[in-house]
Design a protein around this motif. Structure first.
Motif, PDB file in Angstrom:
ATOM      1  N   LEU B 104      31.750 -53.384  22.054  1.00 29.08           N
ATOM      2  CA  LEU B 104      32.477 -52.143  22.336  1.00 29.08           C
ATOM      3  C   LEU B 104      32.170 -51.100  21.274  1.00 29.08           C
ATOM      4  N   ARG B 106      29.507 -50.962  19.232  1.00 30.47           N
ATOM      5  CA  ARG B 106      28.126 -50.489  19.300  1.00 30.47           C
ATOM      6  C   ARG B 106      27.925 -49.559  20.489  1.00 30.47           C
ATOM      7  N   TRP B 107      28.589 -49.837  21.602  1.00 31.07           N
ATOM      8  CA  TRP B 107      28.439 -48.960  22.758  1.00 31.07           C
ATOM      9  C   TRP B 107      28.983 -47.574  22.406  1.00 31.07           C
ATOM     10  N   GLY B 108      30.077 -47.529  21.669  1.00 35.75           N
ATOM     11  CA  GLY B 108      30.647 -46.249  21.254  1.00 35.75           C
ATOM     12  C   GLY B 108      29.660 -45.448  20.425  1.00 35.75           C
ATOM     13  N   GLU B 109      28.923 -46.152  19.560  1.00 34.41           N
ATOM     14  CA  GLU B 109      27.931 -45.455  18.740  1.00 34.41           C
ATOM     15  C   GLU B 109      26.810 -44.880  19.602  1.00 34.41           C
TER      16      GLU B 109
END
Lengths: 126, 126
Positions: B104, B106-109
């Motif tokens: 979650l 890493r996806w936000g980044e």
DNA sequence: CGGCATCCGTTATGATACTG
DNA sequence: CAGTATCATAACGGATGCCG
């Protein structure tokens, strides 16, 4: 990753952790489920999405779909015809979160099993 | 996985998708962040968790920690001393969701980067 | 069919003050 | 230090009716 969590800015909001940003986009009661449906089934009409998610109201589905569209997660295609026809599908960005959605799903299943072992008296149907 | 989403029961609630169960446990504004902190830093005192999450109020932190504890995600250890000392850490179950939490994050980044490319005028500091 | 607008109750979240 | 208690607000969610 970001243990000290330096301040981040995206749009006009501040984030101390990139997960806050993730939650901003896919947070809430319905969005993960909607994404899961579209990612699993492909292109769906409004009424098909609605049927595939019991309990969701028309209002919430409309609202969540629009927010997902605004965030670039969902593609909305309107056909100029009567009766109206609107199709929804995931964008490339939306597809990119599907692996995480799948993980959330699987973790829920394993949690249910863990819970069943912990409280065997409620294990039926889990 | 569960495209047709057969009804599931866990405790006294019904779920049409195992993700609803996941969201029941780690849903909300703060829980994923709290889990991320404990998973990254290990054992933390109450005040340490609080400092590591800017903006969270004492009330919300207490409440969320207690719910996570009730769901078996977090271990709470109280030391009978003055001044009080309470340590929090993830249980084995809590650790089991860390990979998803990491995803979650890493996806936000990557979303922030996508967003920056889409709206370059707001790209500073992202 | 696929919405939107309005009203309304319920949760969730927050600010503040106080306590063992 | 690690909370409780109280009060207030904001966000969420649902029911209903109308519309192109």
């Amino acid at each position: 990753m970001d243990e000290a969590c330096p301040l981040k800015v995206c749009g006009d909001k501040k984030y101390y952790c990139s997960m806050e940003l993730t939650l901003q986009v896919i947070g809430g009661k319905w969005k993960p489920i909607i994404i899961h449906r579209l990612g699993t089934e492909g292109v769906l009409r409004f009424s098909e999405v609605r049927r595939s998610i019991p309990n969701i109201t028309q209002k919430m589905l409309t609202q969540q779909l629009r927010e997902l569209e605004a965030d670039g997660m969902v593609r909305r295609e309107v056909y100029a015809q009567v009766p109206p026809k609107v199709e929804y599908s995931l964008t490339e960005l939306g597809e990119s979160i599907m692996p995480v959605i799948g993980s959330l799903c699987r973790w829920g299943e394993s949690y249910a099993q863990w819970h069943a072992r912990r409280l065997p008296d409620q294990a039926e149907a889990v």
